[in-house]
Design a protein around this motif. Structure first.
Motif, short mmCIF file in Angstrom:
data_model
loop_
_atom_site.label_atom_id
_atom_site.label_comp_id
_atom_site.label_asym_id
_atom_site.label_seq_id
_atom_site.Cartn_x
_atom_site.Cartn_y
_atom_site.Cartn_z
N ASN A 1 3.25 1.85 7.96
CA ASN A 1 2.80 3.24 7.84
C ASN A 1 3.10 4.05 9.10
O ASN A 1 3.44 5.24 9.01
N GLU A 2 2.96 3.42 10.25
CA GLU A 2 3.18 4.14 11.50
C GLU A 2 4.63 4.61 11.63
O GLU A 2 4.90 5.61 12.29
N ARG A 3 5.54 3.89 10.99
CA ARG A 3 6.95 4.34 11.03
C ARG A 3 7.12 5.65 10.26
O ARG A 3 8.11 6.36 10.45
N HIS A 4 6.16 5.96 9.39
CA HIS A 4 6.21 7.21 8.61
C HIS A 4 5.20 8.24 9.12
O HIS A 4 4.94 9.23 8.46
N GLY A 5 4.62 7.96 10.29
CA GLY A 5 3.71 8.92 10.89
C GLY A 5 2.25 8.79 10.49
O GLY A 5 1.42 9.63 10.85
N ASP A 6 1.90 7.72 9.74
CA ASP A 6 0.53 7.53 9.27
C ASP A 6 -0.15 6.42 10.09
O ASP A 6 0.40 5.32 10.22
N ASP A 7 -1.34 6.71 10.60
CA ASP A 7 -2.01 5.75 11.50
C ASP A 7 -3.15 5.02 10.80
O ASP A 7 -4.30 5.07 11.22
N HIS A 8 -2.84 4.34 9.70
CA HIS A 8 -3.84 3.50 9.03
C HIS A 8 -3.12 2.33 8.38
O HIS A 8 -1.91 2.37 8.16
N GLY A 9 -3.87 1.27 8.06
CA GLY A 9 -3.27 0.10 7.44
C GLY A 9 -4.02 -0.36 6.21
O GLY A 9 -3.97 -1.54 5.84
N VAL A 10 -4.73 0.55 5.56
CA VAL A 10 -5.51 0.20 4.37
C VAL A 10 -4.63 0.32 3.13
O VAL A 10 -3.98 1.34 2.91
N ASN A 11 -4.59 -0.75 2.35
CA ASN A 11 -3.85 -0.72 1.09
C ASN A 11 -4.41 0.38 0.20
O ASN A 11 -5.62 0.49 0.00
N LEU A 12 -3.52 1.22 -0.34
CA LEU A 12 -3.98 2.38 -1.09
C LEU A 12 -4.65 1.99 -2.41
O LEU A 12 -5.54 2.69 -2.89
N GLY A 13 -4.26 0.86 -2.98
CA GLY A 13 -4.94 0.36 -4.17
C GLY A 13 -6.38 -0.01 -3.86
O GLY A 13 -7.30 0.29 -4.65
N GLN A 14 -6.60 -0.65 -2.71
CA GLN A 14 -7.97 -0.98 -2.30
C GLN A 14 -8.77 0.27 -1.99
O GLN A 14 -9.98 0.35 -2.29
N LEU A 15 -8.11 1.26 -1.43
CA LEU A 15 -8.79 2.53 -1.12
C LEU A 15 -9.23 3.22 -2.41
O LEU A 15 -10.36 3.73 -2.50
N ARG A 16 -8.37 3.21 -3.42
CA ARG A 16 -8.72 3.83 -4.70
C ARG A 16 -9.86 3.05 -5.39
O ARG A 16 -10.72 3.65 -6.04
N ALA A 17 -9.84 1.74 -5.26
CA ALA A 17 -10.92 0.93 -5.85
C ALA A 17 -12.25 1.25 -5.18
O ALA A 17 -13.30 1.33 -5.85
N LEU A 18 -12.22 1.45 -3.86
CA LEU A 18 -13.44 1.82 -3.14
C LEU A 18 -13.93 3.18 -3.60
O LEU A 18 -15.14 3.39 -3.81
N ALA A 19 -13.01 4.12 -3.77
CA ALA A 19 -13.38 5.46 -4.26
C ALA A 19 -14.01 5.38 -5.65
O ALA A 19 -14.99 6.08 -5.93
N LYS A 20 -13.47 4.54 -6.50
CA LYS A 20 -14.02 4.39 -7.86
C LYS A 20 -15.43 3.84 -7.80
O LYS A 20 -16.32 4.26 -8.57
N ARG A 21 -15.65 2.91 -6.88
CA ARG A 21 -16.98 2.33 -6.72
C ARG A 21 -17.99 3.38 -6.25
O ARG A 21 -19.13 3.42 -6.70
N LEU A 22 -17.55 4.26 -5.37
CA LEU A 22 -18.45 5.27 -4.81
C LEU A 22 -18.73 6.40 -5.79
O LEU A 22 -19.82 6.97 -5.79
#
Length: 223
Positions: free
Chosen positions: A25-46
């Motif tokens: 991600n950092e090669r594309h300018g993004d400073d995080h390493g959270v899998n986006l699928g896991q992030l979406r699953a967390l959002a669904k839970r919330l």
């Protein structure tokens, strides 16, 4: 969720951070390493939680900001809030999700589009062009397409990277969607040569506007 929920979520996001994903991600300018699928699953839970979304956004953690765009109620943000949020969305993924998942669903999107399009900050202006590109495709009534092509022709070549990408997308979209402007859009792309040599994976369409336009028109049956 209690006020301490933000701290707990930040800890959970930190635990999900994968160093290998972060490096990519950092090669594309993004400073995080959270899998986006896991992030979406967390959002669904919330579920949808506007107050939580606001607090997550204020954390200045990139993964938390992404999560905020997934659990918020876009229509509840004011014009001023969205403008301020965009100016704090400095990483590409946060910027992209904020525009696509939040601003595009806001009743203030058209006012923001016009204001951002003329903004001196190229990152902010790129959001204005992204919203304009959507209008070119979905609701072009009232847009001065010839005028947009004038601006693109004058400024695309020397625009900073993210602004150039957004303007180039608009150029291609005008050519794809509007046959009456297609020849000029292709001619501008050919003359400027922006992204002509951009590396493109097999099976993907080049972002070089003349190629992009030709391929999308071909897929639609050569309209």
């Amino acid at each position: 969720m209690a006020e301490t929920g933000v701290a707990e979520l930040l800890a959970e996001l930190a635990a999900l951070d994968d160093p290998k994903a972060r490096a990519v991600n950092e090669r594309h300018g993004d400073d995080h390493g959270v899998n986006l699928g896991q992030l979406r699953a967390l959002a669904k839970r919330l579920g949808t939680r506007q107050d939580l979304a606001r607090r997550l956004w204020e954390s200045d953690d990139t993964a938390a900001k992404l999560l905020a765009t997934l659990v918020c109620r876009p229509k509840e943000f004011t014009h001023g809030e969205l403008d301020a949020m965009l100016r704090r969305a400095r990483t590409p993924k946060v910027h992209d999700w904020l525009v696509n998942y939040v601003v595009k669903k806001s009743p203030h999107r058209e006012e923001l589009r016009v204001a951002w399009l003329a903004d001196a900050d190229p990152v902010v202006a790129s959001a204005g062009w992204a919203l304009t590109t959507e209008r070119v495709a979905r609701k072009p009534e009232g847009l001065d397409l010839a005028g947009l092509l004038d601006i693109i022709e004058a400024r695309l070549k020397d625009a900073p990277d993210r602004l150039q990408w957004a303007m180039n997308h608009c150029l291609a979209q005008i050519g794809i969607e509007h046959a009456g402007h297609r020849a000029r859009a292709i001619a501008i792309g050919e003359r400027l040569g922006v992204l002509k040599d951009y590396p493109t994976s097999p099976g993907c369409t080049s972002p070089y506007a003349p190629t992009w336009i030709a391929e999308m028109v071909r897929r639609r049956g050569g309209e």
